[in-house]
Motif scaffolding. Sequence first.
Motif, PDB file in Angstrom:
ATOM      1  N   ALA A  53       0.812  -1.239  -0.186  1.00 40.59           N
ATOM      2  CA  ALA A  53       0.083  -0.234   0.256  1.00 40.59           C
ATOM      3  C   ALA A  53       1.181   1.602  -0.211  1.00 40.59           C
ATOM      4  CB  ALA A  53      -1.306  -0.039   1.258  1.00 40.59           C
ATOM      5  N   ALA A  54       1.905   0.892   1.082  1.00 39.34           N
ATOM      6  CA  ALA A  54       2.721   2.479   0.732  1.00 39.34           C
ATOM      7  C   ALA A  54       3.837   2.379  -0.620  1.00 39.34           C
ATOM      8  CB  ALA A  54       3.848   1.728   2.080  1.00 39.34           C
ATOM      9  N   ILE A  55       3.528   2.042  -1.684  1.00 39.38           N
ATOM     10  CA  ILE A  55       5.030   1.542  -2.549  1.00 39.38           C
ATOM     11  C   ILE A  55       3.649   2.020  -3.566  1.00 39.38           C
ATOM     12  CG2 ILE A  55       5.610   0.656  -4.643  1.00 39.38           C
ATOM     13  CD1 ILE A  55       6.919  -1.358  -2.074  1.00 39.38           C
ATOM     14  N   MET A  56       2.195   1.908  -3.620  1.00 43.39           N
ATOM     15  CA  MET A  56       1.096   1.944  -4.137  1.00 43.39           C
ATOM     16  C   MET A  56       1.003   3.715  -4.446  1.00 43.39           C
ATOM     17  SD  MET A  56       0.456  -0.170  -6.417  1.00 43.39           S
ATOM     18  CE  MET A  56      -0.939   0.715  -7.620  1.00 43.39           C
ATOM     19  N   ASP A  57       0.926   4.162  -2.967  1.00 39.65           N
ATOM     20  CA  ASP A  57       0.503   5.370  -2.405  1.00 39.65           C
ATOM     21  C   ASP A  57       1.770   6.694  -3.056  1.00 39.65           C
ATOM     22  OD1 ASP A  57      -1.452   5.211  -0.633  1.00 39.65           O
ATOM     23  OD2 ASP A  57      -0.788   4.901   0.982  1.00 39.65           O
ATOM     24  N   VAL A  58       3.198   5.537  -3.259  1.00 42.00           N
ATOM     25  CA  VAL A  58       4.524   6.958  -3.279  1.00 42.00           C
ATOM     26  C   VAL A  58       3.981   6.528  -4.934  1.00 42.00           C
ATOM     27  CG1 VAL A  58       6.729   6.703  -4.324  1.00 42.00           C
ATOM     28  CG2 VAL A  58       6.124   6.107  -1.895  1.00 42.00           C
ATOM     29  N   LEU A  59       4.026   5.555  -5.671  1.00 39.85           N
ATOM     30  CA  LEU A  59       3.549   5.862  -7.600  1.00 39.85           C
ATOM     31  C   LEU A  59       2.458   6.484  -7.963  1.00 39.85           C
ATOM     32  CD1 LEU A  59       4.822   2.342  -7.993  1.00 39.85           C
ATOM     33  CD2 LEU A  59       5.869   3.975  -8.994  1.00 39.85           C
ATOM     34  N   TRP A  60       1.273   6.891  -7.348  1.00 41.66           N
ATOM     35  CA  TRP A  60       0.358   7.194  -7.258  1.00 41.66           C
ATOM     36  C   TRP A  60      -0.014   8.518  -7.191  1.00 41.66           C
ATOM     37  CZ3 TRP A  60      -3.007   3.430  -4.028  1.00 41.66           C
ATOM     38  CH2 TRP A  60      -3.769   2.257  -4.998  1.00 41.66           C
ATOM     39  N   GLN A  61       1.001   9.395  -5.968  1.00 39.12           N
ATOM     40  CA  GLN A  61       1.885  10.728  -6.153  1.00 39.12           C
ATOM     41  C   GLN A  61       2.499  11.408  -6.610  1.00 39.12           C
ATOM     42  OE1 GLN A  61       2.803  11.231  -1.854  1.00 39.12           O
ATOM     43  NE2 GLN A  61       0.834  10.046  -1.526  1.00 39.12           N
ATOM     44  N   ALA A  62       3.037  10.210  -7.277  1.00 41.47           N
ATOM     45  CA  ALA A  62       4.424  10.598  -8.762  1.00 41.47           C
ATOM     46  C   ALA A  62       3.704  10.530  -9.857  1.00 41.47           C
ATOM     47  CB  ALA A  62       5.274   9.407  -8.092  1.00 41.47           C
ATOM     48  N   GLY A  63       3.012  10.030 -10.077  1.00 44.10           N
ATOM     49  CA  GLY A  63       1.695  10.462 -11.098  1.00 44.10           C
ATOM     50  C   GLY A  63       2.984  10.130 -11.987  1.00 44.10           C
ATOM     51  N   ARG A  64       3.517   9.489 -11.867  1.00 45.65           N
ATOM     52  CA  ARG A  64       5.017   9.096 -13.705  1.00 45.65           C
ATOM     53  C   ARG A  64       5.661   7.631 -13.178  1.00 45.65           C
ATOM     54  NH1 ARG A  64      10.081  10.154 -12.218  1.00 45.65           N
ATOM     55  NH2 ARG A  64      10.359  12.062  -9.979  1.00 45.65           N
ATOM     56  N   PRO A  65       6.028   7.195 -14.151  1.00 40.33           N
ATOM     57  CA  PRO A  65       6.856   5.683 -13.796  1.00 40.33           C
ATOM     58  C   PRO A  65       8.128   5.921 -12.793  1.00 40.33           C
ATOM     59  CG  PRO A  65       6.152   5.895 -16.066  1.00 40.33           C
ATOM     60  CD  PRO A  65       6.038   7.422 -15.566  1.00 40.33           C
ATOM     61  N   LEU A  66       8.266   4.911 -12.028  1.00 45.86           N
ATOM     62  CA  LEU A  66       9.862   5.234 -10.800  1.00 45.86           C
ATOM     63  C   LEU A  66      10.621   4.021 -11.340  1.00 45.86           C
ATOM     64  CD1 LEU A  66       7.947   7.345  -7.782  1.00 45.86           C
ATOM     65  CD2 LEU A  66       8.796   7.643 -10.174  1.00 45.86           C
ATOM     66  N   SER A  67      11.420   3.642 -10.850  1.00 46.00           N
ATOM     67  CA  SER A  67      12.618   2.749 -10.844  1.00 46.00           C
ATOM     68  C   SER A  67      12.710   2.521  -9.602  1.00 46.00           C
ATOM     69  CB  SER A  67      14.080   3.485 -10.982  1.00 46.00           C
ATOM     70  OG  SER A  67      14.625   4.281 -10.038  1.00 46.00           O
ATOM     71  N   PRO A  68      12.973   1.300  -9.058  1.00 40.28           N
ATOM     72  CA  PRO A  68      12.947   0.495  -7.864  1.00 40.28           C
ATOM     73  C   PRO A  68      14.110   1.834  -6.864  1.00 40.28           C
ATOM     74  CG  PRO A  68      12.637  -0.869  -9.067  1.00 40.28           C
ATOM     75  CD  PRO A  68      13.021   0.585  -9.941  1.00 40.28           C
ATOM     76  N   GLY A  69      14.605   2.006  -7.381  1.00 34.52           N
ATOM     77  CA  GLY A  69      15.558   3.611  -6.110  1.00 34.52           C
ATOM     78  C   GLY A  69      14.963   3.899  -6.202  1.00 34.52           C
ATOM     79  N   GLN A  70      14.063   5.389  -7.475  1.00 32.07           N
ATOM     80  CA  GLN A  70      13.496   5.892  -6.529  1.00 32.07           C
ATOM     81  C   GLN A  70      11.892   5.899  -5.999  1.00 32.07           C
ATOM     82  OE1 GLN A  70      12.063   6.728 -10.649  1.00 32.07           O
ATOM     83  NE2 GLN A  70      13.778   8.558 -11.120  1.00 32.07           N
ATOM     84  N   VAL A  71      11.421   5.120  -5.893  1.00 28.87           N
ATOM     85  CA  VAL A  71      10.904   4.467  -5.019  1.00 28.87           C
ATOM     86  C   VAL A  71      11.376   4.123  -3.189  1.00 28.87           C
ATOM     87  CG1 VAL A  71       8.765   2.025  -3.864  1.00 28.87           C
ATOM     88  CG2 VAL A  71       9.197   2.728  -6.899  1.00 28.87           C
ATOM     89  N   ARG A  72      12.287   3.414  -3.327  1.00 32.16           N
ATOM     90  CA  ARG A  72      13.010   3.243  -2.423  1.00 32.16           C
ATOM     91  C   ARG A  72      13.220   5.132  -1.127  1.00 32.16           C
ATOM     92  NH1 ARG A  72      18.342   2.493  -1.304  1.00 32.16           N
ATOM     93  NH2 ARG A  72      18.559   1.656   1.338  1.00 32.16           N
ATOM     94  N   GLU A  73      13.897   5.725  -2.323  1.00 33.59           N
ATOM     95  CA  GLU A  73      14.107   6.757  -1.937  1.00 33.59           C
ATOM     96  C   GLU A  73      12.743   7.777  -1.399  1.00 33.59           C
ATOM     97  OE1 GLU A  73      16.190   9.759  -4.611  1.00 33.59           O
ATOM     98  OE2 GLU A  73      17.497   8.137  -5.298  1.00 33.59           O
ATOM     99  N   LEU A  74      12.206   7.417  -2.745  1.00 34.82           N
ATOM    100  CA  LEU A  74      10.649   8.252  -1.619  1.00 34.82           C
ATOM    101  C   LEU A  74      10.224   7.721  -0.211  1.00 34.82           C
ATOM    102  CD1 LEU A  74       9.182   9.108  -4.821  1.00 34.82           C
ATOM    103  CD2 LEU A  74       9.989  10.573  -3.564  1.00 34.82           C
TER     104      LEU A  74
END
Length: 141
Positions: free
Chosen positions: A20-41
Amino acid sequence: MLSAVGSSDVPRRARGALEAAIMDVLWQAGRPLSPGQVRELLAASGDATARQLSYSTVVTILTRLHVKKVLARKRVGRSFHYAPLADEAGLEARRLTALLDGSADREAVLSRFVADLSDSDEELLRRLLGSAGGRPGGDAR
C-alpha cells in the motif's frame, strides 16, 4: 543467548502495508519510477521502517505487484520503471471483482453485500446502476 529469527528493534508492518505504501508513492508521483526512486520516496516519507528497506525488498514488492497485474513495468536501461495500471478506486474495484470471481455463489455474495449497505450507499448504488446503461462512466457492455 541467541535472539529470535527476524526480531529487531524496528516494528513489523501489517500485512499488505508495504504494498500500500509503494502504491501511494507511485500514485503521488504520477509517473513511472525505478525501484531506487520508490525506495528514496518511501524513506523520505518519515516512516522508520521505510528508511531501513533494502533495494531488493522494494524490487521484490514491485515485482509481486506487477505479477498481480497492479503495476505496468517498462525496461529503462538496465532496470525497470513501474507505474500503476489503475487509480486507487480502480484497484479496489478490481479487488472486489476478483472476490466475486472466486466465490462459489456470486448471487449470494452480491445479495448479502447489498443487504449490508447503508441507506446512503444503497441510494448511491441505485443511482449508479440507473445511469449510463448501468455502468458508471458509460461503459455499456
